[in-house]
Write a protein that holds these residues in place. Structure first.
Motif, mmCIF file in Angstrom:
data_model
loop_
_atom_site.group_PDB
_atom_site.id
_atom_site.type_symbol
_atom_site.label_atom_id
_atom_site.label_comp_id
_atom_site.label_asym_id
_atom_site.label_seq_id
_atom_site.Cartn_x
_atom_site.Cartn_y
_atom_site.Cartn_z
ATOM 1 N N ILE A 54 0.469 -1.045 -11.275
ATOM 2 C CA ILE A 54 -0.171 -1.814 -12.351
ATOM 3 C C ILE A 54 0.066 -3.305 -12.146
ATOM 4 C CG2 ILE A 54 -0.090 -2.314 -14.827
ATOM 5 C CD1 ILE A 54 0.562 0.676 -15.254
ATOM 6 N N LEU A 55 1.293 -3.661 -11.793
ATOM 7 C CA LEU A 55 1.621 -5.066 -11.589
ATOM 8 C C LEU A 55 0.849 -5.647 -10.413
ATOM 9 C CD1 LEU A 55 3.360 -7.494 -12.345
ATOM 10 C CD2 LEU A 55 5.145 -6.613 -10.844
ATOM 11 N N ILE A 56 0.730 -4.878 -9.335
ATOM 12 C CA ILE A 56 -0.010 -5.340 -8.161
ATOM 13 C C ILE A 56 -1.472 -5.594 -8.512
ATOM 14 C CG2 ILE A 56 -0.926 -4.605 -5.922
ATOM 15 C CD1 ILE A 56 1.762 -3.256 -5.412
ATOM 16 N N ALA A 57 -2.051 -4.680 -9.272
ATOM 17 C CA ALA A 57 -3.454 -4.842 -9.663
ATOM 18 C C ALA A 57 -3.651 -6.087 -10.521
ATOM 19 C CB ALA A 57 -3.924 -3.599 -10.418
ATOM 20 N N ARG A 58 -2.740 -6.309 -11.445
ATOM 21 C CA ARG A 58 -2.841 -7.494 -12.311
ATOM 22 C C ARG A 58 -2.694 -8.774 -11.504
ATOM 23 N NH1 ARG A 58 0.958 -5.517 -17.403
ATOM 24 N NH2 ARG A 58 -0.570 -4.101 -18.352
ATOM 25 N N ASN A 59 -1.742 -8.779 -10.598
ATOM 26 C CA ASN A 59 -1.511 -9.977 -9.789
ATOM 27 C C ASN A 59 -2.709 -10.285 -8.897
ATOM 28 O OD1 ASN A 59 0.998 -10.375 -10.866
ATOM 29 N ND2 ASN A 59 2.108 -9.417 -9.197
ATOM 30 N N ALA A 60 -3.307 -9.229 -8.331
ATOM 31 C CA ALA A 60 -4.462 -9.434 -7.463
ATOM 32 C C ALA A 60 -5.603 -10.081 -8.233
ATOM 33 C CB ALA A 60 -4.909 -8.095 -6.869
ATOM 34 N N GLU A 61 -5.830 -9.629 -9.457
ATOM 35 C CA GLU A 61 -6.892 -10.208 -10.274
ATOM 36 C C GLU A 61 -6.579 -11.653 -10.643
ATOM 37 O OE1 GLU A 61 -9.900 -9.032 -11.044
ATOM 38 O OE2 GLU A 61 -9.369 -7.444 -9.637
ATOM 39 N N SER A 62 -5.306 -11.920 -10.956
ATOM 40 C CA SER A 62 -4.901 -13.285 -11.315
ATOM 41 C C SER A 62 -5.081 -14.243 -10.150
ATOM 42 C CB SER A 62 -3.442 -13.297 -11.783
ATOM 43 O OG SER A 62 -3.285 -12.551 -12.960
ATOM 44 N N ARG A 69 10.974 4.536 -1.416
ATOM 45 C CA ARG A 69 11.376 5.947 -1.439
ATOM 46 C C ARG A 69 12.400 6.226 -2.524
ATOM 47 N NH1 ARG A 69 13.040 5.978 4.785
ATOM 48 N NH2 ARG A 69 14.031 4.101 3.930
ATOM 49 N N LYS A 70 13.067 5.181 -3.010
ATOM 50 C CA LYS A 70 14.095 5.340 -4.035
ATOM 51 C C LYS A 70 13.545 5.114 -5.445
ATOM 52 C CE LYS A 70 17.768 3.845 -0.886
ATOM 53 N NZ LYS A 70 18.880 2.877 -0.658
ATOM 54 N N MET A 71 12.251 4.838 -5.537
ATOM 55 C CA MET A 71 11.646 4.564 -6.838
ATOM 56 C C MET A 71 11.249 5.859 -7.541
ATOM 57 S SD MET A 71 9.173 1.358 -5.794
ATOM 58 C CE MET A 71 8.708 1.035 -7.496
ATOM 59 N N THR A 72 11.385 5.877 -8.854
ATOM 60 C CA THR A 72 10.928 7.004 -9.654
ATOM 61 C C THR A 72 9.408 6.932 -9.789
ATOM 62 O OG1 THR A 72 11.068 5.815 -11.756
ATOM 63 C CG2 THR A 72 13.080 6.900 -10.953
ATOM 64 N N PRO A 73 8.746 8.028 -10.167
ATOM 65 C CA PRO A 73 7.291 7.974 -10.384
ATOM 66 C C PRO A 73 6.880 6.902 -11.388
ATOM 67 C CG PRO A 73 8.031 10.244 -10.291
ATOM 68 C CD PRO A 73 9.275 9.403 -10.284
ATOM 69 N N ASP A 74 7.657 6.732 -12.447
ATOM 70 C CA ASP A 74 7.333 5.705 -13.442
ATOM 71 C C ASP A 74 7.442 4.308 -12.844
ATOM 72 O OD1 ASP A 74 6.822 7.564 -15.377
ATOM 73 O OD2 ASP A 74 8.798 7.414 -16.335
ATOM 74 N N GLU A 75 8.461 4.095 -12.012
ATOM 75 C CA GLU A 75 8.624 2.798 -11.372
ATOM 76 C C GLU A 75 7.469 2.514 -10.421
ATOM 77 O OE1 GLU A 75 13.488 2.262 -11.269
ATOM 78 O OE2 GLU A 75 12.478 3.399 -9.688
ATOM 79 N N LYS A 76 7.022 3.542 -9.697
ATOM 80 C CA LYS A 76 5.885 3.360 -8.790
ATOM 81 C C LYS A 76 4.609 3.053 -9.565
ATOM 82 C CE LYS A 76 7.199 5.838 -4.608
ATOM 83 N NZ LYS A 76 6.768 6.815 -3.587
ATOM 84 N N THR A 130 0.856 -1.188 0.000
ATOM 85 C CA THR A 130 0.000 0.000 0.000
ATOM 86 C C THR A 130 0.890 1.235 0.000
ATOM 87 O OG1 THR A 130 -0.108 -0.031 2.412
ATOM 88 C CG2 THR A 130 -1.865 -1.170 1.220
ATOM 89 N N ASP A 131 0.304 2.383 -0.301
ATOM 90 C CA ASP A 131 1.079 3.615 -0.464
ATOM 91 C C ASP A 131 1.807 4.050 0.807
ATOM 92 O OD1 ASP A 131 0.403 3.832 -3.108
ATOM 93 O OD2 ASP A 131 -1.360 5.083 -2.734
ATOM 94 N N ASP A 132 1.323 3.655 1.970
ATOM 95 C CA ASP A 132 1.940 4.104 3.209
ATOM 96 C C ASP A 132 3.085 3.203 3.662
ATOM 97 O OD1 ASP A 132 0.328 1.974 3.749
ATOM 98 O OD2 ASP A 132 -0.443 2.758 5.653
ATOM 99 N N GLN A 133 3.407 2.191 2.900
ATOM 100 C CA GLN A 133 4.512 1.302 3.254
ATOM 101 C C GLN A 133 5.816 1.819 2.675
ATOM 102 O OE1 GLN A 133 1.985 -2.431 2.184
ATOM 103 N NE2 GLN A 133 3.754 -3.171 3.299
ATOM 104 N N ILE A 134 6.892 1.653 3.436
ATOM 105 C CA ILE A 134 8.210 2.067 2.968
ATOM 106 C C ILE A 134 8.812 1.003 2.056
ATOM 107 C CG2 ILE A 134 10.565 2.636 3.674
ATOM 108 C CD1 ILE A 134 9.453 3.749 6.251
ATOM 109 N N PHE A 135 8.682 -0.263 2.455
ATOM 110 C CA PHE A 135 9.325 -1.339 1.719
ATOM 111 C C PHE A 135 8.303 -2.216 0.999
ATOM 112 C CE2 PHE A 135 12.273 -0.305 5.181
ATOM 113 C CZ PHE A 135 13.421 -0.052 4.460
ATOM 114 N N ILE A 136 8.630 -2.560 -0.215
ATOM 115 C CA ILE A 136 7.805 -3.455 -1.015
ATOM 116 C C ILE A 136 8.045 -4.883 -0.518
ATOM 117 C CG2 ILE A 136 7.391 -4.311 -3.357
ATOM 118 C CD1 ILE A 136 8.738 -1.587 -4.241
ATOM 119 N N PRO A 137 7.015 -5.692 -0.387
ATOM 120 C CA PRO A 137 7.212 -7.060 0.079
ATOM 121 C C PRO A 137 8.072 -7.886 -0.893
ATOM 122 C CG PRO A 137 4.896 -6.433 0.159
ATOM 123 C CD PRO A 137 5.592 -5.382 -0.631
ATOM 124 N N ILE A 138 8.957 -8.675 -0.344
ATOM 125 C CA ILE A 138 9.670 -9.635 -1.191
ATOM 126 C C ILE A 138 8.680 -10.636 -1.754
ATOM 127 C CG2 ILE A 138 11.405 -11.482 -1.235
ATOM 128 C CD1 ILE A 138 12.998 -10.037 0.799
#
Length: 293
Positions: A227-235, A215-222, A6-14
């Motif tokens: 998009i990837l999270i949304a696709r994975n959730a649907e899958s 925090r080190k990700m660019t806007p495009d990377e975020k 989620t947007d309030d998390q600092i680290f993306i889950p492995i």
């Protein structure tokens, strides 16, 4: 499993496709992958280098996440590693692991290695969010063994990690395997540097943690991440629906067969309903089919 970030998390889950590829699939720096593989197979011998393989299985078998495994690589001794992260239910995951390993074995032989004694090792590693094995340990390492549990052959090794069974606190983590699994389970829950365990200062883990820092990700990377999270959730939801429907169909078939056998034995409609745990109307519908035949 629902989207873990989620947007309030600092680290993306492995334990997300993005996090897995950013850490285990980091081709620019393989230190984390090499130490993780060494930990998974419980080897005292350091893996000096790894070379990523092309996904040669793609298109043979597909699952709900559009690929049948996440990573394949070989080390400096030409030992093969297949690693997959599975989020949802995996009732036939052992069979899938065998398929991957045996396909890799056949591919090795077809490349001309007909001297079976020279075949290198295959390690098939499954990382599962949920539990599938009837054991208490979170880490299971399996080879071909005889009826006395004596090693018969170790050319293929199957490694299963069930994250839900891991309950150690950071102060109790001593081995690389324990540190790795603790990190995989908790990195996305950390909000302050003061929550870092001391072993996160170890270089191999720092490499992975840096890749997960949003925090080190660019806007495009975020944007790509979302998009990837949304696709994975649907899958994952689609795959869960398939599993649920299959189980419901199997349950219906069992109840139908139970009712048929009970009717054949001469039980009343009410007795059949009680025995099978179904309604009287259900029994009557089966009875009509049974009588018609």
């Amino acid at each position: 499993m629902e989207a873990l970030y989620t947007d309030d998390q600092i680290f993306i889950p492995i334990i997300s496709d993005y996090g897995f590829k950013a850490t285990f699939g980091n081709e620019a720096n393989t230190l984390f992958l090499r130490r993780a593989l060494q930990a998974f197979i419980k080897s005292d011998v350091p893996i000096k280098e790894v070379k990523f393989d092309k996904n040669t299985f793609e298109g043979i078998t597909q699952d709900g996440r559009s690929g049948i495994f996440d990573l394949a690589c070989t080390d400096e001794n030409d030992n093969h590693f297949i690693v997959e992260m599975q989020y949802g239910d995996a009732p036939y995951f052992v069979q899938r692991m065998k398929f991957y390993a045996l396909h890799k074995f056949n591919a090795m032989v077809k490349r001309g290695k007909f001297d079976y004694g020279t075949l290198t090792k295959i390690y098939c590693v499954a990382i599962l969010a949920n539990n599938i094995l009837p054991y208490d340990d979170f880490h299971t390492l399996a080879n071909l063994r005889n009826e006395k549990a004596e090693l018969f052959d170790d050319q293929m090794t199957f490694v299963t990690v069930e994250l839900d069974k891991f309950t150690l606190q950071d102060v109790d983590c001593q081995t690389d395997l324990q540190k790795l699994i603790y990190t995989m389970k908790t990195i996305h829950t950390v909000t302050q540097p003061t929550q870092f365990p001391k072993f996160w200062d170890e270089e191999w883990l720092k490499v992975a943690i840096d890749e997960l820092d949003s925090r080190k990700m660019t806007p495009d990377e975020k944007a790509s991440l979302e998009i990837l999270i949304a696709r994975n959730a649907e899958s994952v939801k689609a795959e869960s629906r398939k599993i649920k429907e299959a189980r419901e169909a199997e349950n219906l078939a069992v109840k139908t067969e139970t009712v048929k056998n009970a009717l054949f034995m001469g039980l009343t409609v009410e007795q059949c309903a009680t025995l099978a745990g179904v309604s009287v109307d259900f029994v009557k519908s089966v009875q009509q089919q049974f009588t018609g035949k």
